[in-house]
Motif scaffolding. Sequence first.
Motif, short mmCIF file in Angstrom:
data_model
loop_
_atom_site.label_atom_id
_atom_site.label_comp_id
_atom_site.label_asym_id
_atom_site.label_seq_id
_atom_site.Cartn_x
_atom_site.Cartn_y
_atom_site.Cartn_z
N ASP A 1 48.07 -85.38 -14.94
CA ASP A 1 48.49 -84.69 -13.73
C ASP A 1 47.42 -84.91 -12.66
O ASP A 1 46.27 -84.52 -12.86
CB ASP A 1 48.66 -83.21 -14.02
CG ASP A 1 49.12 -82.41 -12.80
OD1 ASP A 1 49.17 -83.00 -11.70
OD2 ASP A 1 49.41 -81.22 -12.96
N PRO A 2 47.76 -85.53 -11.51
CA PRO A 2 46.75 -85.80 -10.48
C PRO A 2 46.04 -84.54 -10.00
O PRO A 2 44.92 -84.62 -9.50
CB PRO A 2 47.56 -86.45 -9.35
CG PRO A 2 48.76 -87.02 -10.03
CD PRO A 2 49.07 -86.06 -11.15
N SER A 3 46.67 -83.36 -10.16
CA SER A 3 46.02 -82.13 -9.71
C SER A 3 45.09 -81.55 -10.76
O SER A 3 44.38 -80.59 -10.50
CB SER A 3 47.10 -81.09 -9.35
OG SER A 3 47.84 -80.73 -10.51
N ASP A 4 45.11 -82.11 -11.96
CA ASP A 4 44.26 -81.61 -13.03
C ASP A 4 42.81 -82.01 -12.78
O ASP A 4 42.52 -83.12 -12.32
CB ASP A 4 44.75 -82.18 -14.37
CG ASP A 4 43.91 -81.69 -15.53
OD1 ASP A 4 43.19 -82.51 -16.09
OD2 ASP A 4 43.97 -80.48 -15.84
N GLY A 5 41.87 -81.13 -13.14
CA GLY A 5 40.45 -81.41 -12.89
C GLY A 5 39.95 -82.64 -13.61
O GLY A 5 39.18 -83.43 -13.06
N SER A 6 40.39 -82.84 -14.86
CA SER A 6 39.92 -84.01 -15.62
C SER A 6 40.41 -85.31 -14.98
O SER A 6 39.70 -86.32 -14.99
CB SER A 6 40.39 -83.92 -17.07
OG SER A 6 41.80 -83.90 -17.14
N GLU A 7 41.62 -85.29 -14.42
CA GLU A 7 42.14 -86.49 -13.75
C GLU A 7 41.36 -86.76 -12.47
O GLU A 7 41.08 -87.91 -12.13
CB GLU A 7 43.63 -86.33 -13.47
CG GLU A 7 44.27 -87.52 -12.75
CD GLU A 7 44.26 -88.81 -13.56
OE1 GLU A 7 44.63 -89.85 -13.00
OE2 GLU A 7 43.87 -88.78 -14.74
N ALA B 1 37.26 -90.04 -9.75
CA ALA B 1 35.94 -90.08 -9.11
C ALA B 1 35.02 -91.05 -9.82
O ALA B 1 34.26 -91.80 -9.19
CB ALA B 1 35.33 -88.68 -9.10
N VAL B 2 35.08 -91.08 -11.14
CA VAL B 2 34.25 -92.01 -11.92
C VAL B 2 34.65 -93.44 -11.61
O VAL B 2 33.79 -94.31 -11.38
CB VAL B 2 34.40 -91.71 -13.43
CG1 VAL B 2 33.89 -92.88 -14.26
CG2 VAL B 2 33.62 -90.45 -13.79
N VAL B 3 35.95 -93.71 -11.60
CA VAL B 3 36.42 -95.08 -11.31
C VAL B 3 35.94 -95.51 -9.94
O VAL B 3 35.46 -96.65 -9.76
CB VAL B 3 37.96 -95.14 -11.40
CG1 VAL B 3 38.47 -96.46 -10.85
CG2 VAL B 3 38.42 -94.96 -12.84
N ALA C 1 28.10 -97.65 -16.56
CA ALA C 1 27.65 -96.44 -17.24
C ALA C 1 26.69 -95.64 -16.37
O ALA C 1 26.77 -94.40 -16.28
CB ALA C 1 27.00 -96.79 -18.57
N ALA C 2 25.76 -96.34 -15.70
CA ALA C 2 24.79 -95.66 -14.85
C ALA C 2 25.47 -94.98 -13.65
O ALA C 2 25.13 -93.85 -13.29
CB ALA C 2 23.74 -96.65 -14.36
N ALA C 3 26.43 -95.66 -13.05
CA ALA C 3 27.11 -95.10 -11.88
C ALA C 3 27.93 -93.87 -12.24
O ALA C 3 28.08 -92.94 -11.44
CB ALA C 3 28.01 -96.15 -11.24
N ALA C 4 28.46 -93.86 -13.47
CA ALA C 4 29.31 -92.74 -13.89
C ALA C 4 28.52 -91.54 -14.36
O ALA C 4 29.05 -90.42 -14.40
CB ALA C 4 30.24 -93.21 -15.01
N VAL D 1 33.15 -91.85 -20.07
CA VAL D 1 32.28 -93.01 -20.33
C VAL D 1 33.14 -94.24 -20.61
O VAL D 1 32.89 -95.33 -20.08
CB VAL D 1 31.33 -92.73 -21.50
CG1 VAL D 1 30.56 -94.00 -21.86
CG2 VAL D 1 30.35 -91.62 -21.16
N VAL D 2 34.15 -94.09 -21.46
CA VAL D 2 35.06 -95.21 -21.75
C VAL D 2 35.73 -95.69 -20.47
O VAL D 2 35.83 -96.90 -20.21
CB VAL D 2 36.12 -94.79 -22.80
CG1 VAL D 2 37.18 -95.87 -22.95
CG2 VAL D 2 35.46 -94.51 -24.14
N GLU D 3 36.17 -94.76 -19.64
CA GLU D 3 36.83 -95.11 -18.38
C GLU D 3 35.88 -95.90 -17.48
O GLU D 3 36.27 -96.86 -16.81
CB GLU D 3 37.30 -93.84 -17.67
CG GLU D 3 38.32 -94.07 -16.60
CD GLU D 3 39.64 -94.57 -17.17
OE1 GLU D 3 40.23 -95.48 -16.55
OE2 GLU D 3 40.08 -94.07 -18.21
#
Length: 393
Positions: free
Chosen positions: A119-125, A130-132, A156-159, A179-181
């Motif tokens: 869900d785009p509104s979910d915090g984890s999403e 943001a990581v990507v 990894a460093a940027a994330a 991390v995987v993402e």
Amino acid sequence: MSGRLTANEVAERLGVELATVYAYASRGSLTRHAGPDGRSSAYDADEVELLARRARPRSTRRRPGAVDVVIGTTVSEIGDGWVRYRDHDLIDLVTWARFEDACQLLWTGDLAEPEPTPDPSDGSERDRLAVVAAVERATAALPSQAPVTARLVTGAAAASPWIPRATTTESSVLGASLVVEALIASLPLLGRAAPDGASVAGRLWPRVSEQAPTPARLRALDTTLVLLAEHELATSTLAVRVAASTRAKPAEAVMAGLGTASGPFHGRAAVRVHRRLAEGLGPSSADALGGFGHPVHEVGDPRFAPMLERVLAIASPRRREVIERYVATPPGAEPPNCDAALGALGFAAAGEPGITEAIFVIARTAGWLAHAFEEADEVPVRFRGRTLYRGPR
């Protein structure tokens, strides 16, 4: 359990004859110490307990100067011809499990429930997006020909600033997934980006190959990710645990594994196989660098056959012929291992040499982080080696 046991106590604990105890010691499965009288034998109780919990102790073919590290774990167990992830046989698991299932099992001890569409509104999403974005900005500054290792480390460093420190099971799983993402996002996009809600294999494929992500191709990649996700205390996993023992955050611990896996005898072993296949050549040597033999799986690497089966299903007739000719065991050689099958996947997917390193470390991140979370429950900085000075006096 702690202290030392006599040979008779070891035999009773293991349920074997005394002669078998001495055989274990001679093969390196147990370490013999001198007893209190200087003549009898004594054995470390923790080492005996670890051995007792194995279905079958494996012999170790030590090289001169080899160093053995033994620690307790519940993450995985391996022996000659078999692998188990948290008591689940890997070859049974891979018949149905996705990489996400393997991650959930390794990180929590439980098999995953079907994942809902994000869900785009979910915090984890929001965190994932943001990581990507952070990783894509960082890797955009790299030269176009930057090696895979540089991209993965940069990702990894940027994330890292976006990844929470593992304090609960929920935060551990979220951080590990990010991390995987980040590692996936660090690779250049070769085809059309995967749609929202795609699996890990679906998001990774367009960065592995320009070929369309057909169901068979995604199955081949997913099978490979599951089979390579964990393999006990391999060199890179030990590096991750050492980093985690200092309470390094998940991304930083993974960076320790990335550096270790970048060597030609570990995470890049399949790169040479891929190059030989692309050149239409057979093995340059029937050893580990050529994709043959394994220090634990003397009867044959159990990951090789299921991985190769999926790979051959997606290879063109010409590429299939080249692969089959390569993995046909040369006279006197040991059986092919998972690196031969991973190199074959890179070749079948028409990927660039080097992409197999990315596949390997993204898969192995699942196991690395399971070990990092487990290490967080141990005494900090418990790894302390000793040296034997050999310089001038």
